[in-house]
Design a protein around this motif. Structure first.
Motif, PDB file in Angstrom:
ATOM      1  N   PRO A 118      23.112   7.306  37.263  1.00  0.00           N
ATOM      2  CA  PRO A 118      23.642   7.011  38.604  1.00  0.00           C
ATOM      3  C   PRO A 118      25.012   7.665  38.790  1.00  0.00           C
ATOM      4  O   PRO A 118      25.844   7.620  37.894  1.00  0.00           O
ATOM      5  CB  PRO A 118      23.757   5.481  38.618  1.00  0.00           C
ATOM      6  CG  PRO A 118      22.856   5.015  37.525  1.00  0.00           C
ATOM      7  CD  PRO A 118      22.820   6.099  36.497  1.00  0.00           C
ATOM      8  N   PRO A 119      25.241   8.289  39.937  1.00  0.00           N
ATOM      9  CA  PRO A 119      26.532   8.938  40.180  1.00  0.00           C
ATOM     10  C   PRO A 119      27.575   7.896  40.583  1.00  0.00           C
ATOM     11  O   PRO A 119      27.265   6.710  40.686  1.00  0.00           O
ATOM     12  CB  PRO A 119      26.223   9.872  41.343  1.00  0.00           C
ATOM     13  CG  PRO A 119      25.141   9.176  42.090  1.00  0.00           C
ATOM     14  CD  PRO A 119      24.317   8.429  41.075  1.00  0.00           C
ATOM     15  N   ALA A 120      28.796   8.378  40.831  1.00  0.00           N
ATOM     16  CA  ALA A 120      29.849   7.499  41.353  1.00  0.00           C
ATOM     17  C   ALA A 120      29.367   6.867  42.659  1.00  0.00           C
ATOM     18  O   ALA A 120      28.450   7.385  43.301  1.00  0.00           O
ATOM     19  CB  ALA A 120      31.086   8.346  41.620  1.00  0.00           C
ATOM     20  N   SER A 121      29.990   5.764  43.025  1.00  0.00           N
ATOM     21  CA  SER A 121      29.581   5.138  44.287  1.00  0.00           C
ATOM     22  C   SER A 121      29.937   6.075  45.450  1.00  0.00           C
ATOM     23  O   SER A 121      30.839   6.909  45.348  1.00  0.00           O
ATOM     24  CB  SER A 121      30.251   3.780  44.451  1.00  0.00           C
ATOM     25  OG  SER A 121      31.626   3.924  44.305  1.00  0.00           O
ATOM     26  N   HIS A 122      29.213   5.930  46.543  1.00  0.00           N
ATOM     27  CA  HIS A 122      29.390   6.742  47.750  1.00  0.00           C
ATOM     28  C   HIS A 122      29.284   8.241  47.467  1.00  0.00           C
ATOM     29  O   HIS A 122      30.176   9.021  47.834  1.00  0.00           O
ATOM     30  CB  HIS A 122      30.725   6.436  48.426  1.00  0.00           C
ATOM     31  CG  HIS A 122      30.949   4.963  48.633  1.00  0.00           C
ATOM     32  ND1 HIS A 122      30.098   4.181  49.379  1.00  0.00           N
ATOM     33  CD2 HIS A 122      31.896   4.128  48.148  1.00  0.00           C
ATOM     34  CE1 HIS A 122      30.516   2.933  49.359  1.00  0.00           C
ATOM     35  NE2 HIS A 122      31.602   2.861  48.613  1.00  0.00           N
ATOM     36  N   PRO A 123      28.235   8.663  46.787  1.00  0.00           N
ATOM     37  CA  PRO A 123      28.124  10.089  46.446  1.00  0.00           C
ATOM     38  C   PRO A 123      27.789  10.971  47.649  1.00  0.00           C
ATOM     39  O   PRO A 123      27.175  10.519  48.618  1.00  0.00           O
ATOM     40  CB  PRO A 123      26.965  10.111  45.446  1.00  0.00           C
ATOM     41  CG  PRO A 123      26.125   8.943  45.838  1.00  0.00           C
ATOM     42  CD  PRO A 123      27.077   7.885  46.332  1.00  0.00           C
ATOM     43  N   HIS A 124      28.185  12.210  47.525  1.00  0.00           N
ATOM     44  CA  HIS A 124      27.763  13.247  48.466  1.00  0.00           C
ATOM     45  C   HIS A 124      26.624  14.007  47.787  1.00  0.00           C
ATOM     46  O   HIS A 124      26.779  14.471  46.655  1.00  0.00           O
ATOM     47  CB  HIS A 124      28.909  14.193  48.789  1.00  0.00           C
ATOM     48  CG  HIS A 124      29.925  13.585  49.704  1.00  0.00           C
ATOM     49  ND1 HIS A 124      30.407  14.225  50.825  1.00  0.00           N
ATOM     50  CD2 HIS A 124      30.519  12.372  49.680  1.00  0.00           C
ATOM     51  CE1 HIS A 124      31.269  13.428  51.447  1.00  0.00           C
ATOM     52  NE2 HIS A 124      31.357  12.294  50.758  1.00  0.00           N
ATOM     53  N   VAL A 125      25.505  14.119  48.480  1.00  0.00           N
ATOM     54  CA  VAL A 125      24.297  14.704  47.897  1.00  0.00           C
ATOM     55  C   VAL A 125      23.801  15.829  48.796  1.00  0.00           C
ATOM     56  O   VAL A 125      23.748  15.687  50.023  1.00  0.00           O
ATOM     57  CB  VAL A 125      23.196  13.620  47.737  1.00  0.00           C
ATOM     58  CG1 VAL A 125      21.910  14.225  47.178  1.00  0.00           C
ATOM     59  CG2 VAL A 125      23.675  12.476  46.830  1.00  0.00           C
ATOM     60  N   LEU A 126      23.451  16.945  48.160  1.00  0.00           N
ATOM     61  CA  LEU A 126      22.961  18.130  48.878  1.00  0.00           C
ATOM     62  C   LEU A 126      21.588  18.488  48.323  1.00  0.00           C
ATOM     63  O   LEU A 126      21.422  18.599  47.103  1.00  0.00           O
ATOM     64  CB  LEU A 126      23.945  19.284  48.634  1.00  0.00           C
ATOM     65  CG  LEU A 126      23.520  20.700  49.032  1.00  0.00           C
ATOM     66  CD1 LEU A 126      23.429  20.830  50.556  1.00  0.00           C
ATOM     67  CD2 LEU A 126      24.519  21.734  48.485  1.00  0.00           C
ATOM     68  N   ASP A 127      20.592  18.677  49.203  1.00  0.00           N
ATOM     69  CA  ASP A 127      19.272  19.151  48.760  1.00  0.00           C
ATOM     70  C   ASP A 127      19.045  20.545  49.346  1.00  0.00           C
ATOM     71  O   ASP A 127      18.962  20.714  50.566  1.00  0.00           O
ATOM     72  CB  ASP A 127      18.173  18.180  49.222  1.00  0.00           C
ATOM     73  CG  ASP A 127      16.801  18.566  48.683  1.00  0.00           C
ATOM     74  OD1 ASP A 127      16.720  19.326  47.691  1.00  0.00           O
ATOM     75  OD2 ASP A 127      15.787  18.110  49.261  1.00  0.00           O
ATOM     76  N   VAL A 128      18.959  21.527  48.475  1.00  0.00           N
ATOM     77  CA  VAL A 128      18.866  22.932  48.885  1.00  0.00           C
ATOM     78  C   VAL A 128      17.401  23.365  48.887  1.00  0.00           C
ATOM     79  O   VAL A 128      16.698  23.188  47.893  1.00  0.00           O
ATOM     80  CB  VAL A 128      19.686  23.816  47.917  1.00  0.00           C
ATOM     81  CG1 VAL A 128      19.570  25.286  48.303  1.00  0.00           C
ATOM     82  CG2 VAL A 128      21.144  23.380  47.900  1.00  0.00           C
ATOM     83  N   GLY A 129      16.939  23.928  50.003  1.00  0.00           N
ATOM     84  CA  GLY A 129      15.519  24.280  50.126  1.00  0.00           C
ATOM     85  C   GLY A 129      14.689  23.008  50.167  1.00  0.00           C
ATOM     86  O   GLY A 129      13.702  22.850  49.468  1.00  0.00           O
ATOM     87  N   THR A 130      15.111  22.104  51.046  1.00  0.00           N
ATOM     88  CA  THR A 130      14.576  20.729  51.058  1.00  0.00           C
ATOM     89  C   THR A 130      13.111  20.641  51.465  1.00  0.00           C
ATOM     90  O   THR A 130      12.448  19.664  51.159  1.00  0.00           O
ATOM     91  CB  THR A 130      15.445  19.858  51.990  1.00  0.00           C
ATOM     92  OG1 THR A 130      15.150  18.488  51.770  1.00  0.00           O
ATOM     93  CG2 THR A 130      15.221  20.205  53.468  1.00  0.00           C
TER      94      THR A 130
END
Ligand SMILES: C[S@@+](CC[C@H](N)C(=O)[O-])C[C@H]1O[C@@H](n2cnc3c(N)ncnc32)[C@H](O)[C@@H]1O
Length: 215
Positions: free
Chosen positions: A53-65
Motif C-alpha cells: 500500500p502506498p502513502a495515504s492520499h496517493p497520486h496514481v497514473l495509468d498510462v495506456g489505460t
C-alpha cells in the motif's frame, strides 16, 4: 513452433503508430468484455493485491489505460487515490475508461509526451503498452521519471508463448522474457523488481506482472 516463426521484435513505424490508434479506437467497444472473458480482470486484481500500500492520499497514473481495467483493479483493491489520471492515444478507449472511473482525469497523449502540470506520482500503472512501442527502454525511463522517489511501478508485460504469437498476428506486440524485463527495468533505474506470474488462464500464458520501485 509458432513462436519461432514470428519474430518477437519486429520493426515499427510512425504509420504503424497511427494504425495502432485506429485499431484501438475500433476495438474500444468490445475490449472490456473481451479481457473480462479471458480472465484479465481477475489477473489484474491478483497483481494489485501484491502491491505494498502506498502513502495515504496517493497520486496514481495509468498510462495506456484502455478501458481503465488496470486502474479499476487498483481502486478496487487499494481504494480511491487522491488523484487518478488516465492516459491513452485512443479517444474511444478513454471514453470507456471515463465511464468506468468517472472521478479520474483523462488525457489523450502518447507515452513519452510532456505531461505539464502532472505532479510526481506515488504509483504508475502500465499494462500491455510498452510492448507496442518502438523503444521499450525509453518508455520505461519515461515511466520512471513520472514517479516520485519511493514511488511504485505496476507493470503488465507480454511474455513469449505460442498464445502470445497468435495475439500478435493482430496487435503486433513484442514480448519479453523475465530476464529481459528485469534488465530493462534495472537499466531505467528501478529497484526492488519483483516478477508476479499470473496464476491461471490466458493471462498466465501471455503476460507477466512486475512491481518495481523508484529509489
Ligand atoms: C493492450 S491495450 C491495454 C489496455 C489496458 N492497459 C489494459 O490492460 O486493459 C494497449 C493500450 O495502449 C494504448 N496505447 C498504444 N500505444 C500507446 C502510446 N504510445 N501511448 C499511450 N497509450 C498507447 C492503446 O490505445 C490501448 O488502449
Amino acid at each position: 513452433m509458432l513462436t519461432r516463426l514470428i519474430p518477437f521484435h519486429r520493426p515499427r513505424s510512425p504509420a504503424r503508430a497511427g494504425a495502432l490508434q485506429a485499431l484501438y479506437d475500433t476495438a474500444a467497444t468490445g475490449w472490456q468484455d473481451g479481457i473480462s472473458k479471458l480472465g484479465f480482470l481477475a489477473a489484474y486484481a491478483e497483481l494489485m493485491q501484491a502491491v505494498p500500500p502506498p502513502a495515504s492520499h496517493p497520486h496514481v497514473l495509468d498510462v495506456g489505460t484502455g478501458t481503465g481495467a488496470f486502474a479499476r483493479a487498483w481502486v478496487d483493491v487499494q481504494g480511491d487515490p487522491a488523484e487518478l489520471t488516465l492516459t491513452d492515444i485512443s479517444p474511444a478507449m478513454l471514453d470507456t475508461a471515463r465511464a468506468r472511473l468517472p472521478d479520474a482525469s483523462t488525457v489523450v497523449a502518447p507515452l513519452g509526451a510532456a505531461m505539464d502540470g502532472l505532479p510526481p506520482q506515488d504509483v504508475v500503472l502500465c499494462a500491455h503498452v510498452i510492448e507496442h512501442l518502438d523503444d521499450p527502454h525509453a518508455s520505461l525511463s519515461w515511466l520512471f521519471d513520472r514517479l516520485k522517489a519511493g514511488g511504485t511501478l505496476v507493470l503488465a508485460l507480454s511474455r513469449p508463448h505460442w498464445c502470445t504469437a497468435l495475439v500478435r498476428w493482430r496487435w503486433g506486440n513484442a514480448a519479453f522474457k523475465p530476464d529481459a524485463a528485469r534488465h530493462m527495468l534495472a537499466t531505467a533505474g528501478f529497484i526492488d523488481i519483483t516478477l508476479h506470474p499470473f496464476k491461471s488462464g490466458p493471462p498466465s500464458r501471455v503476460s507477466h506482472g512486475y512491481i518495481a520501485r523508484r529509489p
